[in-house]
Scaffold this motif. Structure first.
Motif, short mmCIF file in Angstrom:
data_model
loop_
_atom_site.label_atom_id
_atom_site.label_comp_id
_atom_site.label_asym_id
_atom_site.label_seq_id
_atom_site.Cartn_x
_atom_site.Cartn_y
_atom_site.Cartn_z
N LEU A 213 0.84 -1.20 0.00
CA LEU A 213 0.00 0.00 0.00
C LEU A 213 0.88 1.25 0.00
O LEU A 213 1.72 1.41 0.87
CB LEU A 213 -0.88 0.05 1.25
CG LEU A 213 -2.08 -0.89 1.34
CD1 LEU A 213 -2.89 -0.56 2.60
CD2 LEU A 213 -2.97 -0.76 0.13
N LEU A 214 0.65 2.09 -0.99
CA LEU A 214 1.41 3.35 -1.09
C LEU A 214 0.58 4.50 -0.56
O LEU A 214 -0.62 4.59 -0.81
CB LEU A 214 1.71 3.68 -2.56
CG LEU A 214 2.79 2.94 -3.32
CD1 LEU A 214 3.06 3.70 -4.62
CD2 LEU A 214 4.06 2.81 -2.51
N LYS A 215 1.25 5.37 0.18
CA LYS A 215 0.58 6.61 0.60
C LYS A 215 1.62 7.70 0.77
O LYS A 215 2.67 7.46 1.38
CB LYS A 215 -0.15 6.38 1.91
CG LYS A 215 -1.03 7.55 2.29
CD LYS A 215 -1.46 7.48 3.73
CE LYS A 215 -2.24 8.73 4.08
NZ LYS A 215 -2.49 8.81 5.51
N ASP A 216 1.32 8.86 0.23
CA ASP A 216 2.23 10.01 0.34
C ASP A 216 3.67 9.66 -0.05
O ASP A 216 4.62 10.10 0.61
CB ASP A 216 2.20 10.58 1.77
CG ASP A 216 0.80 11.05 2.15
OD1 ASP A 216 0.05 11.42 1.24
OD2 ASP A 216 0.47 11.01 3.35
N GLY A 217 3.81 8.85 -1.07
CA GLY A 217 5.14 8.58 -1.60
C GLY A 217 5.96 7.56 -0.84
O GLY A 217 7.12 7.35 -1.16
N VAL A 218 5.38 6.93 0.18
CA VAL A 218 6.11 5.87 0.89
C VAL A 218 5.25 4.61 1.00
O VAL A 218 4.04 4.66 0.77
CB VAL A 218 6.56 6.31 2.32
CG1 VAL A 218 7.54 7.47 2.25
CG2 VAL A 218 5.35 6.67 3.17
N VAL A 219 5.90 3.51 1.35
CA VAL A 219 5.14 2.27 1.57
C VAL A 219 4.45 2.40 2.92
O VAL A 219 5.10 2.47 3.96
CB VAL A 219 6.07 1.04 1.54
CG1 VAL A 219 5.28 -0.21 1.91
CG2 VAL A 219 6.71 0.88 0.16
N HIS A 220 3.14 2.46 2.89
CA HIS A 220 2.36 2.62 4.11
C HIS A 220 2.24 1.30 4.85
O HIS A 220 2.31 1.24 6.07
CB HIS A 220 0.98 3.16 3.74
CG HIS A 220 0.03 3.30 4.88
ND1 HIS A 220 0.16 4.28 5.82
CD2 HIS A 220 -1.05 2.56 5.24
CE1 HIS A 220 -0.82 4.15 6.71
NE2 HIS A 220 -1.56 3.11 6.39
N LYS A 221 2.07 0.23 4.07
CA LYS A 221 1.83 -1.07 4.69
C LYS A 221 2.09 -2.19 3.69
O LYS A 221 1.89 -2.02 2.49
CB LYS A 221 0.35 -1.13 5.09
CG LYS A 221 0.07 -1.87 6.37
CD LYS A 221 -1.40 -1.69 6.74
CE LYS A 221 -1.68 -2.22 8.12
NZ LYS A 221 -3.08 -2.00 8.52
N HIS A 222 2.52 -3.33 4.21
CA HIS A 222 2.65 -4.56 3.43
C HIS A 222 1.61 -5.52 3.93
O HIS A 222 1.55 -5.77 5.12
CB HIS A 222 4.01 -5.22 3.74
CG HIS A 222 5.09 -4.86 2.80
ND1 HIS A 222 5.25 -5.46 1.58
CD2 HIS A 222 6.09 -3.96 2.90
CE1 HIS A 222 6.29 -4.94 0.98
NE2 HIS A 222 6.82 -4.02 1.75
N LEU A 223 0.82 -6.08 3.05
CA LEU A 223 -0.16 -7.07 3.51
C LEU A 223 0.08 -8.38 2.79
O LEU A 223 0.28 -8.41 1.58
CB LEU A 223 -1.58 -6.56 3.24
CG LEU A 223 -1.95 -5.34 4.06
CD1 LEU A 223 -2.50 -4.25 3.17
CD2 LEU A 223 -2.97 -5.72 5.12
N LYS A 224 0.03 -9.45 3.56
CA LYS A 224 0.30 -10.76 3.00
C LYS A 224 -1.00 -11.55 3.00
O LYS A 224 -1.75 -11.52 3.98
CB LYS A 224 1.34 -11.47 3.88
CG LYS A 224 2.27 -12.36 3.12
CD LYS A 224 3.43 -12.75 4.05
CE LYS A 224 4.13 -14.01 3.68
NZ LYS A 224 4.25 -14.47 2.36
N SER A 225 -1.25 -12.24 1.90
CA SER A 225 -2.50 -13.01 1.82
C SER A 225 -2.42 -14.25 2.70
O SER A 225 -1.39 -14.89 2.78
CB SER A 225 -2.73 -13.43 0.37
OG SER A 225 -3.84 -14.27 0.29
#
Ligand SMILES: Nc1ncnc2c1ncn2[C@@H]1O[C@H](COP(=O)(O)OP(=O)(O)O)[C@@H](O)[C@H]1O
Ligand SMILES: [Mg+2]
Length: 248
Positions: A213-225
């Motif tokens: 997940l990208l937000k404001d030019g940085v990786v906001h979160k990584h989500l794994k299925s």
């Protein structure tokens, strides 16, 4: 496979500098299907264009198969784009004057590798993506989902290291979108393809192994299925909602 390290990219408009990517770091392993999500304007297409070296970036490193692509010259780059990367775009980008099968073979034709093997590869891809029955048709005669499956087959004809897809379901209804996502899953499972997809569609993203997940030019979160797709989609929607809530 793909490593992006502390990537910065800004656009210059007149005298103003607009930072878009502000230190992005992530990596993708061979055989993974990963997507990037983020609000419109968050820099998803910019990130893809940096990876394919269509636009220069300011700072950071992009390694593809261990090689630093910013050090490539124009010849290396065209080889990279033709042989090592496959592309799928929102608006299909098929050539109207070529049949489905000819469109699929185009990257080979462009690189001068027109052999018998090419025809066999194209036939096999048509079978995998269930478009054999339309392989002699022209783009104007087929549906959106069929066009995009043709584009997925074309992206794979040279056995690329990595397939880059920018909003591949963005112009499709949900049923056709589903067939396109299924074609990516087929590519991953039957052909061992590695896929990096930009999307704002949480349904499409929920089929991936991982979502960035990208937000404001940085990786906001990584989500794994996990195991359940629906659970994962809910988790994605919750994270997106939380992310946009914070913005207000
Ligand atoms: N060539 C360009 N020149 C100036 N600004 C640009 C250019 N391309 C994109 N932008 C701006 O950069 C931001 C990110 O764009 P983009 O990467 O297309 O976002 P996304 O694909 O996530 O919607 C947007 O604000 C957009 O207006
Ligand atoms: Mg975009």
């Amino acid at each position: 496979m793909l490593q992006v390290k502390d990537l910065y990219k800004s656009y210059q408009v007149g005298r103003q500098t607009y930072p878009v990517l502000r230190g992005i770091t992530f990596s993708i392993e061979p055989g993974e299907f990963v997507s990037v999500m983020g609000p419109s304007g968050s820099g998803k297409t910019t990130l893809l264009n940096c990876i394919s070296c269509y636009i220069p970036f300011d700072q950071g490193e992009i390694l593809l198969d261990g090689q630093d692509i910013s050090k490539f010259n124009e010849t290396d780059l065209s080889h990279l784009r033709n042989q090592k990367l496959g592309f799928v775009f929102q608006d299909f980008m098929l050539l109207d004057g070529l049949t489905v099968k000819e469109n699929i073979m185009l990257p080979r034709i462009l690189s001068g590798q027109t052999d018998k093997e090419m025809e066999r590869s194209a036939d096999r891809l048509c079978q995998v993506f269930d478009i054999s029955h339309i392989q002699e048709k022209y783009p104007a005669e087929i549906s959106g989902g069929e066009k995009q499956r043709t584009a997925v087959a074309r992206a794979l004809i040279n056995h690329p290291l990595l397939v880059l897809a920018d909003e591949p379901t963005g112009n499709l209804d949900s049923k056709s979108g589903r067939t396109v996502i299924e074609s990516f899953l087929q590519a991953q499972h039957s052909l061992n393809a590695t896929i990096f997809m930009v999307t704002h569609d949480s349904y499409a993203a929920s089929f991936c192994d991982r979502v960035i997940l990208l937000k404001d030019g940085v990786v906001h979160k990584h989500l794994k299925s996990g195991k359940d797709r629906k659970e994962f989609q809910k988790e994605l929607l919750d994270s997106i909602q939380e992310m946009s809530g914070e913005g207000r």
